[in-house]
Motif scaffolding. Structure first.
Motif, PDB file in Angstrom:
ATOM      1  N   ASP A  38      43.623  33.733  31.510  1.00 57.40           N
ATOM      2  CA  ASP A  38      44.801  33.311  32.259  1.00 57.40           C
ATOM      3  C   ASP A  38      45.221  34.470  33.154  1.00 57.40           C
ATOM      4  N   LEU A  39      45.417  34.194  34.434  1.00 53.68           N
ATOM      5  CA  LEU A  39      45.798  35.220  35.393  1.00 53.68           C
ATOM      6  C   LEU A  39      47.072  34.805  36.128  1.00 53.68           C
ATOM      7  N   ASP A  40      48.044  35.696  36.144  1.00 51.74           N
ATOM      8  CA  ASP A  40      49.229  35.521  36.970  1.00 51.74           C
ATOM      9  C   ASP A  40      48.980  36.303  38.255  1.00 51.74           C
ATOM     10  N   LEU A  41      48.662  35.581  39.328  1.00 51.83           N
ATOM     11  CA  LEU A  41      48.313  36.212  40.601  1.00 51.83           C
ATOM     12  C   LEU A  41      49.443  36.030  41.611  1.00 51.83           C
ATOM     13  N   SER A  42      50.651  36.289  41.159  1.00 52.94           N
ATOM     14  CA  SER A  42      51.807  36.241  42.046  1.00 52.94           C
ATOM     15  C   SER A  42      51.926  37.571  42.792  1.00 52.94           C
ATOM     16  N   PRO A  43      52.628  37.603  43.920  1.00 57.43           N
ATOM     17  CA  PRO A  43      52.735  38.845  44.697  1.00 57.43           C
ATOM     18  C   PRO A  43      53.338  39.999  43.901  1.00 57.43           C
ATOM     19  N   GLU A  44      54.162  39.687  42.890  1.00 52.42           N
ATOM     20  CA  GLU A  44      54.808  40.737  42.115  1.00 52.42           C
ATOM     21  C   GLU A  44      53.865  41.375  41.101  1.00 52.42           C
ATOM     22  N   THR A  45      52.903  40.606  40.585  1.00 56.00           N
ATOM     23  CA  THR A  45      52.075  41.103  39.489  1.00 56.00           C
ATOM     24  C   THR A  45      50.660  41.501  39.901  1.00 56.00           C
ATOM     25  N   ARG A  46      50.078  40.848  40.910  1.00 54.18           N
ATOM     26  CA  ARG A  46      48.666  41.100  41.187  1.00 54.18           C
ATOM     27  C   ARG A  46      48.369  42.507  41.717  1.00 54.18           C
ATOM     28  N   PRO A  47      49.340  43.275  42.305  1.00 54.08           N
ATOM     29  CA  PRO A  47      48.999  44.643  42.691  1.00 54.08           C
ATOM     30  C   PRO A  47      48.809  45.589  41.500  1.00 54.08           C
ATOM     31  N   GLY A  48      49.088  45.119  40.269  1.00 56.53           N
ATOM     32  CA  GLY A  48      48.900  45.968  39.101  1.00 56.53           C
ATOM     33  C   GLY A  48      47.471  46.472  38.999  1.00 56.53           C
ATOM     34  N   TRP A  49      47.290  47.695  38.474  1.00 57.94           N
ATOM     35  CA  TRP A  49      45.963  48.314  38.445  1.00 57.94           C
ATOM     36  C   TRP A  49      44.974  47.504  37.618  1.00 57.94           C
ATOM     37  N   ALA A  50      45.457  46.726  36.634  1.00 55.42           N
ATOM     38  CA  ALA A  50      44.571  45.948  35.771  1.00 55.42           C
ATOM     39  C   ALA A  50      44.287  44.558  36.339  1.00 55.42           C
ATOM     40  N   ILE A  51      44.845  44.245  37.509  1.00 50.95           N
ATOM     41  CA  ILE A  51      44.620  42.910  38.101  1.00 50.95           C
ATOM     42  C   ILE A  51      43.869  43.095  39.417  1.00 50.95           C
ATOM     43  N   LEU A  52      44.544  43.110  40.562  1.00 53.39           N
ATOM     44  CA  LEU A  52      43.850  43.279  41.840  1.00 53.39           C
ATOM     45  C   LEU A  52      44.019  44.669  42.443  1.00 53.39           C
ATOM     46  N   GLY A  53      45.066  45.376  42.044  1.00 51.73           N
ATOM     47  CA  GLY A  53      45.315  46.670  42.667  1.00 51.73           C
ATOM     48  C   GLY A  53      45.581  46.499  44.155  1.00 51.73           C
ATOM     49  N   THR A  54      44.863  47.253  44.971  1.00 54.42           N
ATOM     50  CA  THR A  54      45.050  47.162  46.422  1.00 54.42           C
ATOM     51  C   THR A  54      44.172  46.090  47.062  1.00 54.42           C
ATOM     52  N   ALA A  55      43.337  45.418  46.273  1.00 55.35           N
ATOM     53  CA  ALA A  55      42.421  44.402  46.812  1.00 55.35           C
ATOM     54  C   ALA A  55      43.185  43.138  47.214  1.00 55.35           C
ATOM     55  N   ARG A  56      42.596  42.412  48.138  1.00 55.72           N
ATOM     56  CA  ARG A  56      43.173  41.146  48.613  1.00 55.72           C
ATOM     57  C   ARG A  56      42.339  39.948  48.187  1.00 55.72           C
ATOM     58  N   SER A  90      43.871  29.491  35.320  1.00 52.93           N
ATOM     59  CA  SER A  90      43.486  29.358  33.920  1.00 52.93           C
ATOM     60  C   SER A  90      42.038  28.898  33.848  1.00 52.93           C
ATOM     61  N   GLN A  91      41.233  29.554  32.986  1.00 48.63           N
ATOM     62  CA  GLN A  91      39.852  29.153  32.754  1.00 48.63           C
ATOM     63  C   GLN A  91      39.592  29.041  31.259  1.00 48.63           C
ATOM     64  N   ARG A  92      38.933  27.955  30.855  1.00 47.57           N
ATOM     65  CA  ARG A  92      38.522  27.750  29.470  1.00 47.57           C
ATOM     66  C   ARG A  92      37.109  27.172  29.472  1.00 47.57           C
ATOM     67  N   ALA A  93      36.283  27.647  28.558  1.00 50.27           N
ATOM     68  CA  ALA A  93      34.930  27.105  28.414  1.00 50.27           C
ATOM     69  C   ALA A  93      34.568  27.054  26.942  1.00 50.27           C
ATOM     70  N   TRP A  94      33.917  25.969  26.550  1.00 48.30           N
ATOM     71  CA  TRP A  94      33.441  25.798  25.179  1.00 48.30           C
ATOM     72  C   TRP A  94      31.936  25.541  25.212  1.00 48.30           C
ATOM     73  N   LEU A  95      31.206  26.242  24.348  1.00 48.26           N
ATOM     74  CA  LEU A  95      29.766  26.065  24.238  1.00 48.26           C
ATOM     75  C   LEU A  95      29.438  25.596  22.833  1.00 48.26           C
ATOM     76  N   ASP A  96      28.901  24.393  22.734  1.00 49.40           N
ATOM     77  CA  ASP A  96      28.546  23.797  21.439  1.00 49.40           C
ATOM     78  C   ASP A  96      29.733  23.815  20.475  1.00 49.40           C
ATOM     79  N   GLY A  97      30.906  23.524  21.009  1.00 47.63           N
ATOM     80  CA  GLY A  97      32.105  23.423  20.189  1.00 47.63           C
ATOM     81  C   GLY A  97      32.837  24.717  19.942  1.00 47.63           C
ATOM     82  N   GLU A  98      32.270  25.866  20.357  1.00 46.99           N
ATOM     83  CA  GLU A  98      32.905  27.161  20.158  1.00 46.99           C
ATOM     84  C   GLU A  98      33.497  27.661  21.471  1.00 46.99           C
ATOM     85  N   LEU A  99      34.713  28.234  21.377  1.00 47.03           N
ATOM     86  CA  LEU A  99      35.346  28.770  22.573  1.00 47.03           C
ATOM     87  C   LEU A  99      34.520  29.935  23.111  1.00 47.03           C
ATOM     88  N   LEU A 100      34.123  29.854  24.367  1.00 52.55           N
ATOM     89  CA  LEU A 100      33.282  30.866  25.000  1.00 52.55           C
ATOM     90  C   LEU A 100      34.072  31.767  25.943  1.00 52.55           C
TER      91      LEU A 100
END
Length: 237
Positions: free
Chosen positions: A160-178, A146-156
């Protein structure tokens, strides 16, 4: 256990208060106007039950460089879990660079990792994060990031990434990358390029990201050199 880095700019000598938790911060020699701090593991990391908490508080026109002296391995946890939480506060013109070394999630590890950054408008941060799933021959364990950043009070930035073995091979996450290698700039933008893997945030910030099979295949080293020499680069905004 809490590791804390507190730096305040001073006309005579920048003040630096360091608190050791599961990581031990050590001040290193640096030029005037720069406070350089190394993070060293105070015990074996990362094991089931470990709760690493790092707080960084920088006040005033000083540049803080955080250096990790070695990578971290999250080992098999046999049903347990561990966490790695970072909170950063930058005020009154503070600047931060943090070069993270590879964070390896071994087979059987279960890790949550969070980063929160709060900046005033005249501050900036550059953070490199390199996540590696599995040692040689392993698929690797589970990480939720999880990453959150605020700049001068505004969300920048909110990610949130679910990098479990079941989900990270998805094409929109890691695909075949390690390996997932990222450089995030907050409070300033990376120079616009035609290269893929760069995202300009709606607010003042950028994310450069590479998905690679081996960490050494990432070409973000040059991007890091550019992003941490911000005062010398007219292309920054």
């Amino acid at each position: 256990m809490l590791t804390r880095i507190e730096v305040a700019a001073d006309q005579v000598r920048d003040r630096c208060l360091l608190t050791t938790g599961l990581l031990s911060p050590r001040r290193l020699p640096a030029p005037d106007g720069v406070v350089r701090v190394a993070l060293i593991a105070a015990s074996a990391l990362l094991l089931a039950g470990d709760r690493v908490e790092i707080q960084v508080d920088i006040k005033g026109p000083v540049r803080v460089e955080i250096i990790e002296t070695a990578g971290t391995v999250a080992y098999a946890m046999r049903g347990g879990s561990a966490s790695w939480d970072v909170s950063i506060s930058l005020t009154d013109g503070a600047q931060l660079t943090w070069h993270g070394e590879p964070f390896v999630v071994a087979e059987g590890a279960e890790v949550t990792r969070s980063t929160e950054v709060v900046l005033e408008a005249n501050c900036w941060a550059v953070i490199r994060e390199s996540l590696v799933f599995g040692r040689h021959g392993e698929v690797g364990g589970t990480m939720r990031s999880s990453q959150r950043a605020w700049l001068d009070g505004e969300l920048l930035l909110a990610e949130d990434l679910d990098l479990s073995p079941e989900t990270r091979p998805g094409w929109a996450i890691l695909g075949t990358a390690r390996c997932l290698d990222s450089i995030t700039t907050l409070g300033r933008r990376l120079p616009d390029t035609s290269s893929t893997g760069f995202l300009q945030l709606e607010g003042v910030g950028s994310v450069a990201r590479r998905l690679v099979g081996q960490q050494h295949e990432s070409d973000l080293g040059q991007t890091w050199a550019v992003s941490t020499a911000a005062d010398k680069i007219s292309g920054w905004s």
